[in-house]
Design an enzyme around this catalytic site. Structure first.
Site, PDB file in Angstrom:
ATOM      1  N   GLY A  14       0.805  -1.229   0.000  1.00 40.52           N
ATOM      2  CA  GLY A  14       0.000   0.000   0.000  1.00 40.52           C
ATOM      3  C   GLY A  14       0.831   1.269   0.000  1.00 40.52           C
ATOM      4  O   GLY A  14       0.358   2.318   0.448  1.00 40.52           O
ATOM      5  N   SER A  15       2.058   1.216  -0.515  1.00 35.48           N
ATOM      6  CA  SER A  15       2.863   2.459  -0.556  1.00 35.48           C
ATOM      7  C   SER A  15       2.206   3.488  -1.476  1.00 35.48           C
ATOM      8  O   SER A  15       2.239   4.688  -1.201  1.00 35.48           O
ATOM      9  CB  SER A  15       4.291   2.162  -1.000  1.00 35.48           C
ATOM     10  OG  SER A  15       4.340   1.807  -2.373  1.00 35.48           O
ATOM     11  N   ASN A  16       1.568   3.040  -2.553  1.00 30.36           N
ATOM     12  CA  ASN A  16       0.855   3.988  -3.419  1.00 30.36           C
ATOM     13  C   ASN A  16      -0.379   4.531  -2.711  1.00 30.36           C
ATOM     14  O   ASN A  16      -0.700   5.721  -2.843  1.00 30.36           O
ATOM     15  CB  ASN A  16       0.463   3.328  -4.740  1.00 30.36           C
ATOM     16  CG  ASN A  16       1.602   3.364  -5.749  1.00 30.36           C
ATOM     17  OD1 ASN A  16       1.936   4.410  -6.268  1.00 30.36           O
ATOM     18  ND2 ASN A  16       2.223   2.242  -5.986  1.00 30.36           N
ATOM     19  N   LYS A  85      -5.543  -8.493  -8.499  1.00 29.40           N
ATOM     20  CA  LYS A  85      -6.586  -9.265  -9.206  1.00 29.40           C
ATOM     21  C   LYS A  85      -7.017  -8.531 -10.472  1.00 29.40           C
ATOM     22  O   LYS A  85      -6.849  -7.312 -10.590  1.00 29.40           O
ATOM     23  CB  LYS A  85      -7.792  -9.457  -8.270  1.00 29.40           C
ATOM     24  CG  LYS A  85      -7.520 -10.457  -7.140  1.00 29.40           C
ATOM     25  CD  LYS A  85      -8.788 -10.731  -6.358  1.00 29.40           C
ATOM     26  CE  LYS A  85      -9.735 -11.594  -7.193  1.00 29.40           C
ATOM     27  NZ  LYS A  85     -11.140 -11.356  -6.849  1.00 29.40           N
ATOM     28  N   ASN A 101      -5.200   2.740 -12.924  1.00 31.26           N
ATOM     29  CA  ASN A 101      -4.200   1.812 -12.396  1.00 31.26           C
ATOM     30  C   ASN A 101      -2.821   2.418 -12.593  1.00 31.26           C
ATOM     31  O   ASN A 101      -2.597   3.198 -13.519  1.00 31.26           O
ATOM     32  CB  ASN A 101      -4.269   0.473 -13.116  1.00 31.26           C
ATOM     33  CG  ASN A 101      -3.253  -0.531 -12.545  1.00 31.26           C
ATOM     34  OD1 ASN A 101      -3.116  -0.657 -11.341  1.00 31.26           O
ATOM     35  ND2 ASN A 101      -2.521  -1.188 -13.422  1.00 31.26           N
ATOM     36  N   HIS A 103       1.065   1.164 -13.224  1.00 32.07           N
ATOM     37  CA  HIS A 103       1.842  -0.004 -13.617  1.00 32.07           C
ATOM     38  C   HIS A 103       3.319   0.390 -13.634  1.00 32.07           C
ATOM     39  O   HIS A 103       3.661   1.469 -14.130  1.00 32.07           O
ATOM     40  CB  HIS A 103       1.392  -0.482 -15.013  1.00 32.07           C
ATOM     41  CG  HIS A 103       2.139  -1.673 -15.500  1.00 32.07           C
ATOM     42  ND1 HIS A 103       1.841  -2.959 -15.111  1.00 32.07           N
ATOM     43  CD2 HIS A 103       3.207  -1.769 -16.334  1.00 32.07           C
ATOM     44  CE1 HIS A 103       2.690  -3.805 -15.697  1.00 32.07           C
ATOM     45  NE2 HIS A 103       3.520  -3.099 -16.432  1.00 32.07           N
ATOM     46  N   GLU A 173       6.380   6.504  -8.955  1.00 34.68           N
ATOM     47  CA  GLU A 173       4.951   6.168  -8.868  1.00 34.68           C
ATOM     48  C   GLU A 173       4.252   7.057  -7.844  1.00 34.68           C
ATOM     49  O   GLU A 173       3.143   7.540  -8.061  1.00 34.68           O
ATOM     50  CB  GLU A 173       4.774   4.709  -8.447  1.00 34.68           C
ATOM     51  CG  GLU A 173       5.231   3.700  -9.473  1.00 34.68           C
ATOM     52  CD  GLU A 173       5.070   2.279  -8.971  1.00 34.68           C
ATOM     53  OE1 GLU A 173       4.131   2.016  -8.209  1.00 34.68           O
ATOM     54  OE2 GLU A 173       5.891   1.434  -9.347  1.00 34.68           O
TER      55      GLU A 173
HETATM   56  C1  GRF Z   1       4.077  -1.346  -7.268  1.00 38.69           C
HETATM   57  O1  GRF Z   1       5.181  -1.770  -8.024  1.00 38.69           O
HETATM   58  C2  GRF Z   1       3.019  -0.832  -8.208  1.00 38.69           C
HETATM   59  O2  GRF Z   1       3.562  -0.335  -9.408  1.00 38.69           O
HETATM   60  C3  GRF Z   1       2.237  -2.038  -8.528  1.00 38.69           C
HETATM   61  O3  GRF Z   1       2.161  -2.728  -7.297  1.00 38.69           O
HETATM   62  C4  GRF Z   1       3.404  -2.555  -6.603  1.00 38.69           C
HETATM   63  C5  GRF Z   1       3.210  -2.412  -5.108  1.00 38.69           C
HETATM   64  O4  GRF Z   1       2.468  -1.270  -4.884  1.00 38.69           O
HETATM   65  N1  GRF Z   1       0.959  -1.661  -9.077  1.00 38.69           N
HETATM   66  P1  GRF Z   1       2.050  -0.805  -3.384  1.00 38.69           P
HETATM   67  O5  GRF Z   1       3.318  -0.553  -2.589  1.00 38.69           O
HETATM   68  O6  GRF Z   1       1.235  -1.914  -2.756  1.00 38.69           O
HETATM   69  O7  GRF Z   1       1.270   0.451  -3.606  1.00 38.69           O
END
Ligand code: GRF
Length: 203
Positions: A14-16, A85, A101, A103, A173
């Site tokens: 969940g860093s994004n 998913k 999304n 990517h 990202e």
């Molecule tokens: C990241 O590489 C993102 O590009 C992909 O999932 C990975 C983990 O993302 N969609 P997050 O840290 O869980 O947000």
């Protein structure tokens, strides 16, 4: 004006999601808030991040059930963030052109079925690509092939490993996704008569 309501679908760290929460709190995303986080995995740290931010966080795997929750929370747009998913027709139809999304490559390169996470960076390095990066795109029935809304590039450095490249891409990202989401909300979601193609013309 009522803020638009966003749901974020997650599966992992969940860093994004964290970057999106910071962007809402910091004003990068001005006219929307994150009303709901749904994870496909009970053990996703993203659920902890949501709870710490006071955002309702649920673990649901069936798309019909997810769609029911999106309706209950009056969600306007859905953001996939590390979601592992494939989104199926019921949600794609209900949220046509309103699912985004991120990517971890410069699509259309290194995308498509099975291309996710570290596999992407491994392939980029194996291919000897001089640059990589990340892409924010609209989610359609074709995996990683929807209209591109924004990209950020990073160099692939000599001696890079998939891990070192992943770190460099992930940093971008966390800047790109919030910026594009903010633009998407302000210039597309807020103009109900706007079609995606007319909005995309700004790209
Ligand atoms: C990241 O590489 C993102 O590009 C992909 O999932 C990975 C983990 O993302 N969609 P997050 O840290 O869980 O947000």
């Amino acid at each position: 004006m009522n803020k638009k309501k966003l749901a974020v679908l997650v599966s992992g760290s969940g860093s994004n999601l964290g970057a999106l929460i910071q962007a809402v709190n910091g004003g990068v995303i001005k006219n929307a808030g994150i009303s709901l986080v749904i994870s496909s995995r009970q053990d996703a740290y993203a659920l902890i991040r949501a709870e710490k931010a006071g955002i309702p966080a649920l673990c649901i795997r069936q798309d019909e059930h997810i769609l029911e929750k999106l309706g209950k929370f009056e969600i306007d747009a859905v953001l996939l963030a590390g979601y592992m998913k494939i989104v199926t027709a019921p949600i794609l139809e209900a949220y046509k052109d309103r699912i985004l999304n991120i990517h971890p490559s410069l699509l259309p390169e290194f995308g498509g079925k099975g291309m996710y996470g570290m596999r992407v960076h491994e392939e980029v390095i194996k291919a000897g690509a001089p640059v990589s990066g990340c892409t924010v795109h609209i989610v359609t029935e074709n995996v990683d092939a929807g209209p591109i809304l924004g990209q950020a590039t990073v160099p692939v450095l000599p001696g890079d490993t998939p891990d070192s490249l992943a770190v460099r891409v992930l940093k971008e990202e966390h800047i790109l996704y919030p910026r594009i989401v903010g633009e998407f909300v302000d210039s597309f979601l807020l103009n109900n008569d706007q079609t995606l193609s007319s909005w995309k013309s700004r790209l």
